[in-house]
Scaffold this active site. Structure first.
Site, mmCIF file in Angstrom:
data_model
loop_
_atom_site.group_PDB
_atom_site.id
_atom_site.type_symbol
_atom_site.label_atom_id
_atom_site.label_comp_id
_atom_site.label_asym_id
_atom_site.label_seq_id
_atom_site.Cartn_x
_atom_site.Cartn_y
_atom_site.Cartn_z
ATOM 1 N N TRP A 102 4.427 11.376 -11.695
ATOM 2 C CA TRP A 102 5.642 11.016 -10.946
ATOM 3 C C TRP A 102 6.881 11.270 -11.778
ATOM 4 C CZ3 TRP A 102 5.044 11.524 -6.177
ATOM 5 C CH2 TRP A 102 3.876 11.124 -5.539
ATOM 6 N N ASP A 171 11.872 4.284 -11.202
ATOM 7 C CA ASP A 171 11.047 4.476 -10.009
ATOM 8 C C ASP A 171 9.954 3.411 -10.043
ATOM 9 O OD1 ASP A 171 9.226 5.181 -8.090
ATOM 10 O OD2 ASP A 171 8.812 7.188 -8.906
ATOM 11 N N LYS A 195 3.446 0.992 -1.144
ATOM 12 C CA LYS A 195 2.509 0.413 -2.109
ATOM 13 C C LYS A 195 2.554 -1.110 -2.034
ATOM 14 C CE LYS A 195 2.493 4.746 -3.643
ATOM 15 N NZ LYS A 195 3.379 5.667 -4.320
#
Ligand SMILES: *Cc1c(COP(=O)(O)O)cnc(C)c1O
Length: 359
Positions: A102, A171, A195
């Site tokens: 990511w 993030d 999530k």
């Protein structure tokens, strides 16, 4: 009705009480005679749902008035572009730390918009560590420092907040709401919802107000945080149903005792699962112990020829979505807030049994 245990990395498990409440309110929301998703986003009802979701989130995380809370779309991936477009400026430079897939994507997007300095990377260690702060090569006057507090794929998590001069931009997609954080440590916190917040389609951005109003002239209106803040996240039609569900999740978290209570449970879940992996010669996790994620636990079997059988038998036992990310292979158990301790206990019992029979 039997619900399976869902270890999906995202979209992930949602709390059953939230799904039940949404079911009960589906056709006739609070006596309005229609569902929440059929109402105008400008209606008193939906504006109220949005306002309550925001205030519940502020209370849960301790977000002060110095920060704007934005409910957007496009996922965390869209914020990979929005961050530089809102903060970098014409001649700015941004520091990034690369700890996994990511981080890499965030870096690749930022490079489209300006100068990026990768201050540190654990790629040579196959993303099994976090580069120590003293080894980071920071720029002078960076517009911000971006990092990924929890790498969902590699299962690597920071349990410390880096001290740097530039505003921290994080993030938090896969760690947000799993434990308390000090919001004041950060300039910008962003997260895709699917999530630990709610269903897919909603993106959360928490931005310190002094960082608003710096967007590049070419920043699309839809990515401009200032515009979103000025319009109460309703510059265009927001994902109203996802926002409503997120609000229910925030209420559920309050009822569970808030983030400090969640942290206790989440630590216990993770500790049990890592212990089961470490105590066995059959299972392994590659991440350095101090940086092991509380939310995403990758593990491999001693013999990867058994992977398919493991997954098929897990499925049959009602333990779903344990396949590791294609980039790392093996297994991954994502144990977000809505995945209860019973799910982890059942998984561990299954793993022990599988090892007995195949180890
Ligand atoms: C899932 C995830 C993303 C991608 O989120 P989208 O909402 O699908 O764009 C980005 N970063 C992290 C850390 C993630 O876990």
């Amino acid at each position: 009705m039997t619900r399976c245990y869902n270890f999906c990395a995202g979209p992930a498990a949602l709390p059953v009480p939230v799904l039940e409440r949404a079911r009960d309110e589906m056709l006739n929301w609070h006596g309005a005679g229609l569902s929440i998703m059929e109402m105008s986003h400008r209606s008193t009802e939906v504006m109220g749902v949005a306002a309550r979701a925001e205030s519940a989130l502020r209370e849960l995380m301790g977000v002060s008035d110095d920060y704007a809370v934005l409910f957007l779309q496009g996922g965390a991936s869209t914020q990979f572009s929005a961050v530089p477009l809102n903060l970098l400026g014409e001649d700015g430079v941004a520091d990034y730390v690369n700890t996994g897939q990511w981080s890499k994507k965030a870096i690749a997007e930022a490079k489209r918009f300006g100068a990026v300095n990768v201050a540190a990377s654990s790629e040579d260690a196959k993303f099994s560590t976090i580069p120590p702060r003293e080894d980071w090569k920071l720029s002078d006057n960076a517009a911000y420092l971006h990092y990924t507090p929890n790498e969902t794929i590699g299962g690597v998590e920071y349990f410390w907040v880096p001290e740097v001069d530039a505003p921290l931009v994080v993030d938090m997609s896969s760690t947000i709401l799993s434990r308390p954080v000090n919001v004041a440590d950060y300039g910008v916190i962003y997260a895709g919802a699917q999530k630990n917040i709610g269903p897919a389609g909603l993106t959360l951005v928490i931005v310190r107000r002094d960082l608003l109003g710096k967007a590049d002239a070419k920043c699309p209106a839809m990515l401009n945080w200032q515009k979103a803040a000025d319009n109460d996240s309703m510059y265009n039609t927001p994902p109203t149903f996802a926002l409503y569900l997120a609000g229910l999740v925030f209420d559920w978290l309050q009822e569970c005792g808030g983030l400090a209570a969640m942290e206790v449970i989440n630590r216990r879940k993770a500790q049990k699962l890592y212990a089961a992996i470490d105590d066995s010669p059959f299972y392994a996790n590659p991440v350095e112990i101090p940086s092991r994620s509380l939310m995403n636990v990758p593990f491999t079997l001693a013999n990867d020829a058994l992977d398919k059988q493991f997954l098929a038998e897990a499925d049959a036992a009602g333990l779903l979505n344990l396949k590791g990310h294609r980039s790392v292979g093996g297994m991954r158990a994502s144990i977000y807030n809505a995945v209860g301790e019973d799910a982890v206990d059942t998984l561990i019992a299954f793993m022990n049994d599988f090892e007995q029979r195949n180890g």
